[in-house]
Design an enzyme around this catalytic site. Structure first.
Site, PDB file in Angstrom:
ATOM      1  N   ARG A   9      12.536  -7.370   6.166  1.00  0.00           N
ATOM      2  CA  ARG A   9      12.935  -5.883   5.894  1.00  0.00           C
ATOM      3  C   ARG A   9      14.067  -5.365   7.132  1.00  0.00           C
ATOM      4  O   ARG A   9      13.979  -5.747   8.305  1.00  0.00           O
ATOM      5  CB  ARG A   9      11.813  -5.052   6.167  1.00  0.00           C
ATOM      6  CG  ARG A   9      11.856  -3.546   5.553  1.00  0.00           C
ATOM      7  CD  ARG A   9      10.738  -2.803   5.779  1.00  0.00           C
ATOM      8  NE  ARG A   9       9.518  -3.261   4.943  1.00  0.00           N
ATOM      9  CZ  ARG A   9       8.179  -3.175   5.117  1.00  0.00           C
ATOM     10  NH1 ARG A   9       7.896  -2.139   6.081  1.00  0.00           N
ATOM     11  NH2 ARG A   9       7.414  -3.374   4.332  1.00  0.00           N
TER      12      ARG A   9
ATOM     13  N   ARG B  94      12.907  -3.500  12.566  1.00  0.00           N
ATOM     14  CA  ARG B  94      11.948  -2.790  13.287  1.00  0.00           C
ATOM     15  C   ARG B  94      11.386  -3.748  14.334  1.00  0.00           C
ATOM     16  O   ARG B  94      10.777  -4.959  13.961  1.00  0.00           O
ATOM     17  CB  ARG B  94      10.825  -2.413  12.418  1.00  0.00           C
ATOM     18  CG  ARG B  94      10.688  -0.574  12.489  1.00  0.00           C
ATOM     19  CD  ARG B  94       9.866  -0.172  11.607  1.00  0.00           C
ATOM     20  NE  ARG B  94       8.487  -0.632  11.562  1.00  0.00           N
ATOM     21  CZ  ARG B  94       7.441  -0.373  10.876  1.00  0.00           C
ATOM     22  NH1 ARG B  94       7.677   0.379   9.648  1.00  0.00           N
ATOM     23  NH2 ARG B  94       6.169  -0.733  10.882  1.00  0.00           N
TER      24      ARG B  94
ATOM     25  N   ARG C  91      -8.997   1.079   9.476  1.00  0.00           N
ATOM     26  CA  ARG C  91      -8.584  -0.201   9.800  1.00  0.00           C
ATOM     27  C   ARG C  91      -9.819  -0.839  10.532  1.00  0.00           C
ATOM     28  O   ARG C  91      -9.404  -2.153  10.717  1.00  0.00           O
ATOM     29  CB  ARG C  91      -7.403  -0.154  10.459  1.00  0.00           C
ATOM     30  CG  ARG C  91      -6.120  -0.532   9.814  1.00  0.00           C
ATOM     31  CD  ARG C  91      -5.164  -0.770  10.699  1.00  0.00           C
ATOM     32  NE  ARG C  91      -3.871  -1.148  10.385  1.00  0.00           N
ATOM     33  CZ  ARG C  91      -2.524  -0.584   9.904  1.00  0.00           C
ATOM     34  NH1 ARG C  91      -2.832   0.463   9.294  1.00  0.00           N
ATOM     35  NH2 ARG C  91      -1.642  -1.249  10.001  1.00  0.00           N
TER      36      ARG C  91
ATOM     37  N   ARG D  70      -0.085  -9.742  13.303  1.00  0.00           N
ATOM     38  CA  ARG D  70      -0.619  -8.445  12.591  1.00  0.00           C
ATOM     39  C   ARG D  70      -1.649  -9.024  11.487  1.00  0.00           C
ATOM     40  O   ARG D  70      -2.657  -8.458  11.317  1.00  0.00           O
ATOM     41  CB  ARG D  70       0.499  -7.461  12.011  1.00  0.00           C
ATOM     42  CG  ARG D  70       1.103  -6.573  13.156  1.00  0.00           C
ATOM     43  CD  ARG D  70       2.472  -6.031  12.665  1.00  0.00           C
ATOM     44  NE  ARG D  70       2.135  -5.003  11.793  1.00  0.00           N
ATOM     45  CZ  ARG D  70       3.158  -4.144  10.931  1.00  0.00           C
ATOM     46  NH1 ARG D  70       4.340  -4.831  10.874  1.00  0.00           N
ATOM     47  NH2 ARG D  70       2.943  -3.246  10.058  1.00  0.00           N
TER      48      ARG D  70
ATOM     49  N   LYS E 104       0.897  -1.222  -0.008  1.00  0.00           N
ATOM     50  CA  LYS E 104      -0.090  -0.030   0.081  1.00  0.00           C
ATOM     51  C   LYS E 104       0.862   1.212   0.027  1.00  0.00           C
ATOM     52  O   LYS E 104       0.526   2.221  -0.545  1.00  0.00           O
ATOM     53  CB  LYS E 104      -1.014   0.015   1.284  1.00  0.00           C
ATOM     54  CG  LYS E 104      -1.832  -1.192   1.330  1.00  0.00           C
ATOM     55  CD  LYS E 104      -2.713  -0.871   2.587  1.00  0.00           C
ATOM     56  CE  LYS E 104      -2.270  -0.856   3.930  1.00  0.00           C
ATOM     57  NZ  LYS E 104      -1.422  -1.909   4.256  1.00  0.00           N
TER      58      LYS E 104
END
Ligand code: AMP
Length: 215
Positions: free
Chosen positions: A127, A162, A88, A173, A13
């Protein structure tokens, strides 16, 4: 032009939004980015949001809706905007409807961006970001690893993960997404707003598809 980008974390996104910003000159409103900035600057909102974010939980709806209202009052939103990561929950979607009504503007479309969960998990849990604040180069240990293990190619500082991007938190998540956010697809389908895109090849291809539908 008012768009909502809806899809699981890691579906692309953010990149899609950035390409749309370049194409149409309207701002990206990423509630995740605004929250991260508040955490970094240790604001009241940041202090309230931090623990939810670290656990992979959603920040309470009232805080998010206040934050969005505030963001939309800025001048750069006059010609339109792109929501990335908002709404959300159904409560946020109802709140947004009220906000848009009060501004006397209408939603253009909801773009559903999907990708298979195994790809998503690699995209997020793989990541790594350069720990040097000045650099912040981004890598992915599966798709574009640094030349030297755990070191930034550009500045040679260490690269870090992160705290909300570990494999465990990503899995959680995705569960939160399915429970709280996925029902929004039907919510918006019933209103006739949804256009669906599968983001499995390149961000360029996704952008071409979106551009074709809305230019
Ligand atoms: P994102 O970068 O969009 O994946 O967001 C990172 C984190 O910020 C999420 O896991 C949530 O904790 C929080 N967050 C971002 N946007 C929202 C939202 N619209 N509602 C609730 N929490 C959010």
């Amino acid at each position: 032009m008012i768009f909502i980008l809806l899809g699981p974390p890691g579906s692309g996104k953010g990149t899609a939004a950035k390409n749309m910003v370049r194409e149409w000159g309207i701002p990206q409103i990423s509630t995740g980015d605004i929250l991260r900035m508040n955490v970094k600057e240790n604001t009241d909102l940041g202090k309230k949001a931090e623990s939810f974010m670290n656990e992979g939980d959603l920040v309470p709806d009232n805080l998010i809706l206040e934050m969005v209202k505030d963001r939309l009052s800025r001048d750069d939103c006059q010609k339109g905007f792109i929501f990335d990561g908002f709404p959300r929950t159904i409560t946020q979607a109802n709140g947004l409807e009220e906000i848009l009504e009060s501004l006397d503007v209408k939603l253009t479309a909801v773009l559903e961006i999907t990708a298979p969960y195994d790809i998503i998990k690699k995209r997020i849990a793989g990541r790594r970001t350069c720990s040097n604040e000045q650099c912040q180069a981004i890598y992915n240990i599966y798709f574009f690893p640094p030349k030297e293990e755990n070191k930034c190619d550009k500045c040679h500082n260490s690269i870090i993960q992160r705290s909300d991007e570990t494999e465990e938190i990503v899995t959680y998540r995705l569960e939160v997404y399915e429970e709280k956010t996925l029902p929004l697809i039907n919510y918006y389908k019933n209103k006739g707003f949804v256009k669906s895109y599968s983001n499995i090849s390149t961000s360029k291809k996704l952008h071409e598809d979106i551009k074709r539908d809305f230019s």
